[in-house]
Write a protein that holds these residues in place. Structure first.
Motif, mmCIF file in Angstrom:
data_model
loop_
_atom_site.group_PDB
_atom_site.id
_atom_site.type_symbol
_atom_site.label_atom_id
_atom_site.label_comp_id
_atom_site.label_asym_id
_atom_site.label_seq_id
_atom_site.Cartn_x
_atom_site.Cartn_y
_atom_site.Cartn_z
ATOM 1 N N UNK A 6 10.230 -8.430 -10.108
ATOM 2 C CA UNK A 6 11.292 -8.671 -11.080
ATOM 3 C C UNK A 6 11.765 -7.363 -11.683
ATOM 4 N N UNK A 7 10.813 -6.483 -12.034
ATOM 5 C CA UNK A 7 11.195 -5.213 -12.648
ATOM 6 C C UNK A 7 11.903 -4.312 -11.645
ATOM 7 N N UNK A 8 11.475 -4.339 -10.386
ATOM 8 C CA UNK A 8 12.158 -3.553 -9.353
ATOM 9 C C UNK A 8 13.595 -4.034 -9.194
ATOM 10 N N UNK A 9 13.761 -5.352 -9.099
ATOM 11 C CA UNK A 9 15.103 -5.916 -8.947
ATOM 12 C C UNK A 9 15.985 -5.579 -10.143
ATOM 13 N N UNK A 10 15.403 -5.637 -11.348
ATOM 14 C CA UNK A 10 16.194 -5.329 -12.541
ATOM 15 C C UNK A 10 16.638 -3.879 -12.547
ATOM 16 N N UNK A 11 15.738 -2.982 -12.152
ATOM 17 C CA UNK A 11 16.113 -1.573 -12.079
ATOM 18 C C UNK A 11 17.254 -1.344 -11.102
ATOM 19 N N UNK A 12 17.178 -2.005 -9.948
ATOM 20 C CA UNK A 12 18.234 -1.864 -8.940
ATOM 21 C C UNK A 12 19.564 -2.401 -9.476
ATOM 22 N N UNK A 13 19.527 -3.540 -10.147
ATOM 23 C CA UNK A 13 20.749 -4.132 -10.698
ATOM 24 C C UNK A 13 21.378 -3.234 -11.757
ATOM 25 N N UNK A 14 20.537 -2.674 -12.637
ATOM 26 C CA UNK A 14 21.065 -1.826 -13.707
ATOM 27 C C UNK A 14 21.720 -0.574 -13.133
ATOM 28 N N UNK A 15 21.083 0.032 -12.136
ATOM 29 C CA UNK A 15 21.661 1.231 -11.530
ATOM 30 C C UNK A 15 22.968 0.904 -10.816
ATOM 31 N N UNK A 71 12.057 8.777 -0.616
ATOM 32 C CA UNK A 71 11.124 7.719 -1.011
ATOM 33 C C UNK A 71 10.919 7.729 -2.512
ATOM 34 N N UNK A 72 10.956 6.555 -3.126
ATOM 35 C CA UNK A 72 10.663 6.411 -4.547
ATOM 36 C C UNK A 72 9.446 5.501 -4.685
ATOM 37 N N UNK A 73 8.340 6.048 -5.160
ATOM 38 C CA UNK A 73 7.129 5.252 -5.302
ATOM 39 C C UNK A 73 5.980 6.078 -5.832
ATOM 40 N N UNK A 74 4.853 5.445 -5.958
ATOM 41 C CA UNK A 74 3.672 6.052 -6.548
ATOM 42 C C UNK A 74 2.844 6.792 -5.498
ATOM 43 N N UNK A 75 2.197 7.876 -5.924
ATOM 44 C CA UNK A 75 1.227 8.570 -5.081
ATOM 45 C C UNK A 75 -0.083 7.798 -5.212
ATOM 46 N N UNK A 76 -0.273 6.825 -4.330
ATOM 47 C CA UNK A 76 -1.359 5.860 -4.475
ATOM 48 C C UNK A 76 -2.743 6.495 -4.547
ATOM 49 N N UNK A 77 -3.029 7.433 -3.658
ATOM 50 C CA UNK A 77 -4.389 7.978 -3.609
ATOM 51 C C UNK A 77 -4.726 8.790 -4.858
ATOM 52 N N UNK A 78 -3.791 9.600 -5.302
ATOM 53 C CA UNK A 78 -4.063 10.413 -6.484
ATOM 54 C C UNK A 78 -4.250 9.560 -7.730
ATOM 55 N N UNK A 79 -3.475 8.493 -7.844
ATOM 56 C CA UNK A 79 -3.632 7.609 -9.011
ATOM 57 C C UNK A 79 -4.937 6.820 -8.898
ATOM 58 N N UNK A 110 15.930 4.225 -9.438
ATOM 59 C CA UNK A 110 16.135 5.530 -8.830
ATOM 60 C C UNK A 110 16.533 5.440 -7.359
ATOM 61 N N UNK A 111 16.037 4.423 -6.662
ATOM 62 C CA UNK A 111 16.441 4.248 -5.269
ATOM 63 C C UNK A 111 17.942 4.032 -5.169
ATOM 64 N N UNK A 112 18.476 3.175 -6.030
ATOM 65 C CA UNK A 112 19.914 2.911 -6.015
ATOM 66 C C UNK A 112 20.701 4.128 -6.497
ATOM 67 N N UNK A 113 20.175 4.824 -7.503
ATOM 68 C CA UNK A 113 20.844 6.034 -7.986
ATOM 69 C C UNK A 113 20.956 7.070 -6.868
ATOM 70 N N UNK A 114 19.853 7.285 -6.145
ATOM 71 C CA UNK A 114 19.875 8.266 -5.056
ATOM 72 C C UNK A 114 20.912 7.895 -3.997
#
Length: 343
Positions: free
Chosen positions: A71-80, A157-165, A301-305
Motif C-alpha cells: 500500500x505504501x509503495x503504491x501510494x508513493x508511486x501515485x503521489x510522484x 534500482x530503488x530499494x534496501x541494502x538487505x544484507x547490511x541492514x 523515487x522509482x516514478x521520479x527517476x
C-alpha cells in the motif's frame, strides 16, 4: 514483504528528490488501480512534468496493494505521478509470478513510456524485461533487483541494502542482549526462504550472530497471516530454548507478538519492515526495533527517476531506500502516525 543474487550498486546509492513542492500540476484522479494525470497542469520552467509527450508509466506490483507494505509503495508511486503529471498504470499479479511475467510481456506490447518492475526471479523475467529495454522502454527495478543478464536491461534500482541492514539488526539484538552467545539459536522466520530478499537479509543477521557463536534457524511462513502465526507458534512450542526472534519479512514480523503470546514464550525480537501490528509491538516493548525499508520511497523515487528520464533524458540513479536507521521506542511516534500510509 520486502522483498538479487546481487548486492545493490552501493557506489551509486544516493537520493534524488527534486524540489517537487514547487511543481503545481492539474491531475484527474484515476479509478481502480490507475492514477492518471490530465496532462494540462502547470509544470516547472525547466519542463519537468510536461516536456515529454508520452507520459504513461506502467508500475507493476507483485502483491495486492491492500497489503500494508505494498500500500505504501503504491501510494508513493501515485503521489510522484501526480506531481510529475504522469499517467500511472498500476497493475498487480496478486502473488502469482507467472502472471507477473505476463504483465511485463503485456506492458511491452502496450508500449508505455516507462516501466517499473520487481525482479524477484531473474530466470522468469529476463526475457520480457530485456524485451522492454530492446523496445526502447526505460525500465527501473524497485524493492528487489538482480545482476546478470536481467540487470543489464534495467537503468536503476530503488530499494534496501538487505544484507547490511540484516547485519545492523543482528548487532542491535546483541547490543541489547549481551547474554546471547555461543550455542544459542535465533529463529529467523521469513515468507519465502529461497527468495533473494530472504537470503540477503539472513546473510546479514547470520554474520552478526556468528561473531558471538550463535546460530540461526530459518522457518518458512508464506504470506498468509493465519498460516504464519500458526507456524511460528508451533515452532516456539517445540523450541522453548529459542534465544531470540529476527523476522526477515513483514508477514512473520507482524504476527510474532501474537505467536509468542499463544506459545507462552517471551524472547527479544528485532525484525524487518513496518506495519501497524509491528508499531504496536514496539510501543508495548514486545519488539525492540524494526528496520523500515521505506516502501513509500521505493514507489515515489522509482516514478521520479522515470519522470526525470522522460522529460530530460537524465540517467536514473540507484537509491538506498532504507538507509541505516531503525525504528524503536525512541522514534516510533512518527511511524505510528503514518503507519499503513507512508510508513
Amino acid at each position: 514483504m520486502s522483498h538479487s543474487a546481487r548486492t545493490p550498486r552501493r557506489a551509486r546509492w544516493f537520493a534524488v528528490v527534486p524540489a517537487l513542492a514547487l511543481l503545481a500540476v492539474g491531475c484527474s484522479g484515476g479509478s481502480g488501480d490507475t492514477a492518471s494525470a490530465s496532462g494540462k497542469g502547470t509544470a516547472l520552467k525547466s519542463g519537468l512534468g510536461s516536456k515529454a509527450e508520452a507520459r504513461k508509466v506502467t508500475f507493476l506490483l507483485p502483491r495486492d496493494p491492500g497489503d500494508p507494505f505494498w500500500t505504501t509503495i503504491a501510494q508513493g508511486a501515485k503521489d510522484a505521478a501526480q506531481l510529475l503529471n504522469l499517467d500511472l498504470n498500476l497493475q498487480t499479479s496478486s502473488g502469482d509470478q507467472t502472471k507477473y511475467n505476463d504483465l511485463i510481456g503485456s506492458a511491452v506490447a502496450d508500449k508505455p513510456a516507462a516501466l517499473a518492475v520487481v525482479i524477484d526471479d531473474p530466470n522468469k523475467y529476463t526475457e520480457n524485461v530485456c524485451a522492454a529495454q530492446k523496445a526502447g522502454i526505460p525500465v527501473m527495478s524497485y524493492n528487489i533487483t538482480q545482476e546478470g543478464a536481467v540487470g543489464k536491461c534495467t537503468l536503476g534500482f530503488v530499494g534496501q541494502d538487505f544484507e547490511e541492514v540484516g547485519y545492523l539488526l543482528g548487532k542491535r539484538l546483541l547490543a541489547d542482549n549481551p547474554d546471547i552467545g555461543k550455542g544459542d539459536t535465533v529463529l529467523t522466520p521469513v515468507e519465502f526462504p529461497d527468495q533473494v530478499y530472504a537470503v540477503q537479509r539472513h546473510a546479514g543477521v547470520e554474520r552478526a550472530l556468528k561473531e558471538v557463536g550463535a546460530r540461526t534457524e530459518i522457518l518458512g511462513t508464506g504470506i498468509e497471516d493465519s498460516a504464519a502465526l500458526d507456524k511460528i507458534t508451533q515452532y516456539l512450542l517445540g523450541h522453548k530454548d529459542t534465544a531470540a526472534i529476527v523476522p526477515l519479512g513483514g508477514t512473520p514480523h507482524r504476527n510474532v507478538v501474537k505467536a509468542m503470546e499463544d506459545a507462552g514464550v517471551k524472547v527479544p525480537v528485532v525484525g524487518f519492515d513496518l506495519a501497524p501490528q509491528i508499531v504496536n509491538g514496539i510501543e508495548s516493548g514486545a519488539i525492540d526495533a524494526a528496520a523500515d525499508q521505506q516502501g513509500y520511497v521505493q514507489g515515489f523515487q522509482t516514478v521520479v527517476e522515470l519522470g526525470l528520464k522522460l522529460d530530460f533524458g537524465l540517467s536514473p540513479a540507484s537509491i538506498n531506500s532504507g538507509g541505516s536507521g531503525l525504528v524503536d521506542k525512541a522514534n516510533v511516534g512518527i511511524a505510528k502516525e503514518l503507519a499503513g500510509k507512508v510508513r
